[in-house]
Structures are given as structure tokens and as C-alpha cells.
Design a protein around this motif. Structure first.
Motif, PDB file in Angstrom:
ATOM      1  N   PRO A  84       0.822  -1.208   0.000  1.00  0.00           N
ATOM      2  CA  PRO A  84       0.000   0.000   0.000  1.00  0.00           C
ATOM      3  C   PRO A  84       0.858   1.261   0.000  1.00  0.00           C
ATOM      4  O   PRO A  84       2.034   1.218   0.374  1.00  0.00           O
ATOM      5  N   PRO A  85       0.290   2.392  -0.400  1.00  0.00           N
ATOM      6  CA  PRO A  85       1.039   3.646  -0.350  1.00  0.00           C
ATOM      7  C   PRO A  85       1.426   3.979   1.090  1.00  0.00           C
ATOM      8  O   PRO A  85       0.719   3.607   2.033  1.00  0.00           O
ATOM      9  N   VAL A  86       2.532   4.708   1.215  1.00  0.00           N
ATOM     10  CA  VAL A  86       3.072   5.038   2.531  1.00  0.00           C
ATOM     11  C   VAL A  86       3.161   6.552   2.701  1.00  0.00           C
ATOM     12  O   VAL A  86       3.651   7.264   1.822  1.00  0.00           O
ATOM     13  N   LEU A  87       2.698   7.006   3.861  1.00  0.00           N
ATOM     14  CA  LEU A  87       2.859   8.389   4.301  1.00  0.00           C
ATOM     15  C   LEU A  87       3.843   8.367   5.471  1.00  0.00           C
ATOM     16  O   LEU A  87       3.598   7.694   6.469  1.00  0.00           O
ATOM     17  N   LEU A  88       4.971   9.058   5.302  1.00  0.00           N
ATOM     18  CA  LEU A  88       5.992   9.102   6.352  1.00  0.00           C
ATOM     19  C   LEU A  88       5.865  10.358   7.185  1.00  0.00           C
ATOM     20  O   LEU A  88       5.636  11.449   6.646  1.00  0.00           O
ATOM     21  N   LEU A  89       6.047  10.204   8.492  1.00  0.00           N
ATOM     22  CA  LEU A  89       6.169  11.342   9.391  1.00  0.00           C
ATOM     23  C   LEU A  89       7.661  11.599   9.561  1.00  0.00           C
ATOM     24  O   LEU A  89       8.396  10.714  10.014  1.00  0.00           O
ATOM     25  N   ILE A  90       8.118  12.783   9.156  1.00  0.00           N
ATOM     26  CA  ILE A  90       9.553  13.079   9.227  1.00  0.00           C
ATOM     27  C   ILE A  90       9.808  14.176  10.252  1.00  0.00           C
ATOM     28  O   ILE A  90       9.049  15.142  10.353  1.00  0.00           O
ATOM     29  N   GLY A  91      10.882  14.006  11.012  1.00  0.00           N
ATOM     30  CA  GLY A  91      11.204  14.912  12.099  1.00  0.00           C
ATOM     31  C   GLY A  91      11.811  16.231  11.659  1.00  0.00           C
ATOM     32  O   GLY A  91      11.688  17.231  12.354  1.00  0.00           O
ATOM     33  N   ARG A  92      12.460  16.245  10.503  1.00  0.00           N
ATOM     34  CA  ARG A  92      13.123  17.462  10.026  1.00  0.00           C
ATOM     35  C   ARG A  92      12.883  17.608   8.532  1.00  0.00           C
ATOM     36  O   ARG A  92      12.902  16.613   7.805  1.00  0.00           O
ATOM     37  N   PRO A  93      12.685  18.837   8.064  1.00  0.00           N
ATOM     38  CA  PRO A  93      12.497  19.028   6.615  1.00  0.00           C
ATOM     39  C   PRO A  93      13.677  18.484   5.808  1.00  0.00           C
ATOM     40  O   PRO A  93      13.501  18.014   4.690  1.00  0.00           O
ATOM     41  N   GLN A  94      14.874  18.508   6.400  1.00  0.00           N
ATOM     42  CA  GLN A  94      16.062  18.003   5.707  1.00  0.00           C
ATOM     43  C   GLN A  94      15.983  16.499   5.442  1.00  0.00           C
ATOM     44  O   GLN A  94      16.771  15.959   4.666  1.00  0.00           O
ATOM     45  N   ASP A  95      15.046  15.811   6.103  1.00  0.00           N
ATOM     46  CA  ASP A  95      14.905  14.365   5.910  1.00  0.00           C
ATOM     47  C   ASP A  95      14.030  14.002   4.712  1.00  0.00           C
ATOM     48  O   ASP A  95      13.805  12.828   4.444  1.00  0.00           O
ATOM     49  N   ALA A  96      13.545  14.989   3.982  1.00  0.00           N
ATOM     50  CA  ALA A  96      12.680  14.702   2.831  1.00  0.00           C
ATOM     51  C   ALA A  96      13.385  13.808   1.817  1.00  0.00           C
ATOM     52  O   ALA A  96      12.755  12.943   1.202  1.00  0.00           O
ATOM     53  N   TRP A  97      14.688  13.964   1.640  1.00  0.00           N
ATOM     54  CA  TRP A  97      15.409  13.114   0.692  1.00  0.00           C
ATOM     55  C   TRP A  97      15.388  11.658   1.143  1.00  0.00           C
ATOM     56  O   TRP A  97      15.339  10.750   0.321  1.00  0.00           O
ATOM     57  N   LEU A  98      15.405  11.433   2.462  1.00  0.00           N
ATOM     58  CA  LEU A  98      15.327  10.057   2.967  1.00  0.00           C
ATOM     59  C   LEU A  98      13.947   9.450   2.695  1.00  0.00           C
ATOM     60  O   LEU A  98      13.837   8.252   2.439  1.00  0.00           O
ATOM     61  N   ALA A  99      12.926  10.286   2.762  1.00  0.00           N
ATOM     62  CA  ALA A  99      11.583   9.800   2.430  1.00  0.00           C
ATOM     63  C   ALA A  99      11.547   9.346   0.971  1.00  0.00           C
ATOM     64  O   ALA A  99      10.953   8.322   0.639  1.00  0.00           O
ATOM     65  N   THR A 100      12.221  10.097   0.102  1.00  0.00           N
ATOM     66  CA  THR A 100      12.314   9.705  -1.313  1.00  0.00           C
ATOM     67  C   THR A 100      13.092   8.403  -1.446  1.00  0.00           C
ATOM     68  O   THR A 100      12.684   7.488  -2.165  1.00  0.00           O
ATOM     69  N   TRP A 101      14.211   8.298  -0.746  1.00  0.00           N
ATOM     70  CA  TRP A 101      15.024   7.077  -0.771  1.00  0.00           C
ATOM     71  C   TRP A 101      14.202   5.868  -0.328  1.00  0.00           C
ATOM     72  O   TRP A 101      14.329   4.773  -0.882  1.00  0.00           O
ATOM     73  N   SER A 102      13.335   6.067   0.662  1.00  0.00           N
ATOM     74  CA  SER A 102      12.557   4.949   1.211  1.00  0.00           C
ATOM     75  C   SER A 102      11.414   4.524   0.280  1.00  0.00           C
ATOM     76  O   SER A 102      10.795   3.510   0.513  1.00  0.00           O
ATOM     77  N   ARG A 103      11.142   5.337  -0.752  1.00  0.00           N
ATOM     78  CA  ARG A 103      10.083   5.090  -1.733  1.00  0.00           C
ATOM     79  C   ARG A 103       8.680   5.358  -1.182  1.00  0.00           C
ATOM     80  O   ARG A 103       7.691   4.816  -1.676  1.00  0.00           O
ATOM     81  N   ALA A 104       8.599   6.231  -0.179  1.00  0.00           N
ATOM     82  CA  ALA A 104       7.294   6.655   0.345  1.00  0.00           C
ATOM     83  C   ALA A 104       6.605   7.537  -0.690  1.00  0.00           C
ATOM     84  O   ALA A 104       7.253   8.303  -1.397  1.00  0.00           O
ATOM     85  N   GLU A 105       5.296   7.418  -0.762  1.00  0.00           N
ATOM     86  CA  GLU A 105       4.525   8.232  -1.699  1.00  0.00           C
ATOM     87  C   GLU A 105       4.339   9.659  -1.194  1.00  0.00           C
ATOM     88  O   GLU A 105       4.091  10.570  -1.991  1.00  0.00           O
ATOM     89  N   ALA A 106       4.406   9.863   0.128  1.00  0.00           N
ATOM     90  CA  ALA A 106       4.214  11.198   0.692  1.00  0.00           C
ATOM     91  C   ALA A 106       4.927  11.291   2.031  1.00  0.00           C
ATOM     92  O   ALA A 106       5.208  10.278   2.671  1.00  0.00           O
ATOM     93  N   ALA A 107       5.209  12.521   2.437  1.00  0.00           N
ATOM     94  CA  ALA A 107       5.828  12.770   3.743  1.00  0.00           C
ATOM     95  C   ALA A 107       5.278  14.070   4.310  1.00  0.00           C
ATOM     96  O   ALA A 107       5.025  15.021   3.567  1.00  0.00           O
ATOM     97  N   VAL A 108       5.062  14.084   5.621  1.00  0.00           N
ATOM     98  CA  VAL A 108       4.628  15.283   6.331  1.00  0.00           C
ATOM     99  C   VAL A 108       5.487  15.428   7.583  1.00  0.00           C
ATOM    100  O   VAL A 108       6.019  14.451   8.094  1.00  0.00           O
ATOM    101  N   PRO A 109       5.615  16.675   8.071  1.00  0.00           N
ATOM    102  CA  PRO A 109       6.445  16.876   9.258  1.00  0.00           C
ATOM    103  C   PRO A 109       5.808  16.310  10.525  1.00  0.00           C
ATOM    104  O   PRO A 109       4.588  16.218  10.643  1.00  0.00           O
ATOM    105  N   HIS A 110       6.687  15.945  11.440  1.00  0.00           N
ATOM    106  CA  HIS A 110       6.277  15.547  12.788  1.00  0.00           C
ATOM    107  C   HIS A 110       6.952  16.507  13.734  1.00  0.00           C
ATOM    108  O   HIS A 110       8.139  16.753  13.558  1.00  0.00           O
ATOM    109  N   PRO A 111       6.300  17.157  14.694  1.00  0.00           N
ATOM    110  CA  PRO A 111       4.943  16.877  15.145  1.00  0.00           C
ATOM    111  C   PRO A 111       3.894  17.138  14.056  1.00  0.00           C
ATOM    112  O   PRO A 111       4.067  17.964  13.183  1.00  0.00           O
ATOM    113  N   VAL A 112       2.805  16.405  14.208  1.00  0.00           N
ATOM    114  CA  VAL A 112       1.746  16.374  13.206  1.00  0.00           C
ATOM    115  C   VAL A 112       0.995  17.700  13.166  1.00  0.00           C
ATOM    116  O   VAL A 112       0.623  18.245  14.206  1.00  0.00           O
TER     117      VAL A 112
END
Length: 133
Positions: A84-112
Motif C-alpha cells: 500500500p502507499p506510505v505516508l511518512l512522518l519526518i522529524g526534520r524538513p532536511q529528511d525529505a530526501w530520505l523519504a524519497t530514498w525509502s520510496r514513500a509516496e508522501a511525507a509530512v512533518p512531525h509533530p503532526v
């Protein structure tokens, strides 16, 4: 037509899982299906739920320990047929590239931020499921 979607929420932190549930609510958008949540606190629980089937979208905590959501995402994309598609919660905006590496379809910052999480989750549900009347 499917009237209810199942969303897997993975985090070792019960408060984070609760934040996701409260932010997205029972229906993250008017044109998205109602949502039921399956909560997982460990990687083995995530894998077991996905192997069982019936999960429409995964929300993974990128800061979870010991298995972070980004690594979990990459693993399930490799191992789960029709993952299924994945939404990642990322702790820092700089981690967006890791979300891409992980093949997540979307990422939003945490705290939510509730509106941002609900919008991202609704978009993934729309991509996976037929529209609700």
C-alpha cells in the motif's frame, strides 16, 4: 465500492499513533472513505498486518525506534506484494530526501499538523480506492 479504508499506523510511541488518529479523524476528507485504524508498535507487527492483507495506506513514524519508519518503508516496498502507499512522518524538513530514498509516496512533518496530515492521507486514499459518493 469500498466504504471503509484501513490505515496502518506504525510508531513505537503511543502518543504519536494517537496524534495521527486524531489529526486524520474518521474521514480525512469529504471525498475520501471513512477510516479504520490498525496500530502497530513494532516492525514484526507491521509485517504481520501487511502479510494478512486489507491495509489500504500505511502511516509510518520516521523517528520510531529501533526500526525507523524510513527503513521500514523501504523494506515493505521490497518485500510486500502490492504494497500500500506510505505516508511518512519526518522529524526534520532536511529528511525529505530520505523519504524519497525509502520510496514513500508522501511525507509530512512531525509533530503532526492536522490539516496537512489529513490532506496527505486523503490523497493517498484517493489514489488507492474508488471515490466515495
Amino acid at each position: 465500492m469500498q466504504e471503509t479504508a484501513t490505515v496502518l499506523v506504525y510508531s513505537d510511541d503511543a502518543n504519536t499513533r494517537e496524534q495521527v488518529r486524531l489529526a486524520a479523524g474518521r474521514r480525512p476528507a469529504a471525498d475520501a472513505p471513512a477510516v479504520e485504524y490498525v496500530e502497530c508498535a513494532t516492525l514484526p507487527a507491521v509485517l504481520s498486518q501487511l502479510e494478512r492483507g486489507g491495509i489500504d495506506v500505511c502511516v509510518l513514524d520516521g523517528e520510531a525506534v529501533p526500526a525507523g519508519g524510513m527503513g521500514v518503508c523501504r523494506q515493505i516496498k521490497d518485500e510486500i506484494f502490492d504494497c500500500p502507499p506510505v505516508l511518512l512522518l519526518i522529524g526534520r524538513p532536511q529528511d525529505a530526501w530520505l523519504a524519497t530514498w525509502s520510496r514513500a509516496e508522501a511525507a509530512v512533518p512531525h509533530p503532526v499538523e492536522p490539516a496537512q496530515l489529513a490532506d496527505a492521507l486523503a490523497a493517498l486514499l484517493r489514489s488507492r480506492l474508488p471515490a466515495v459518493a
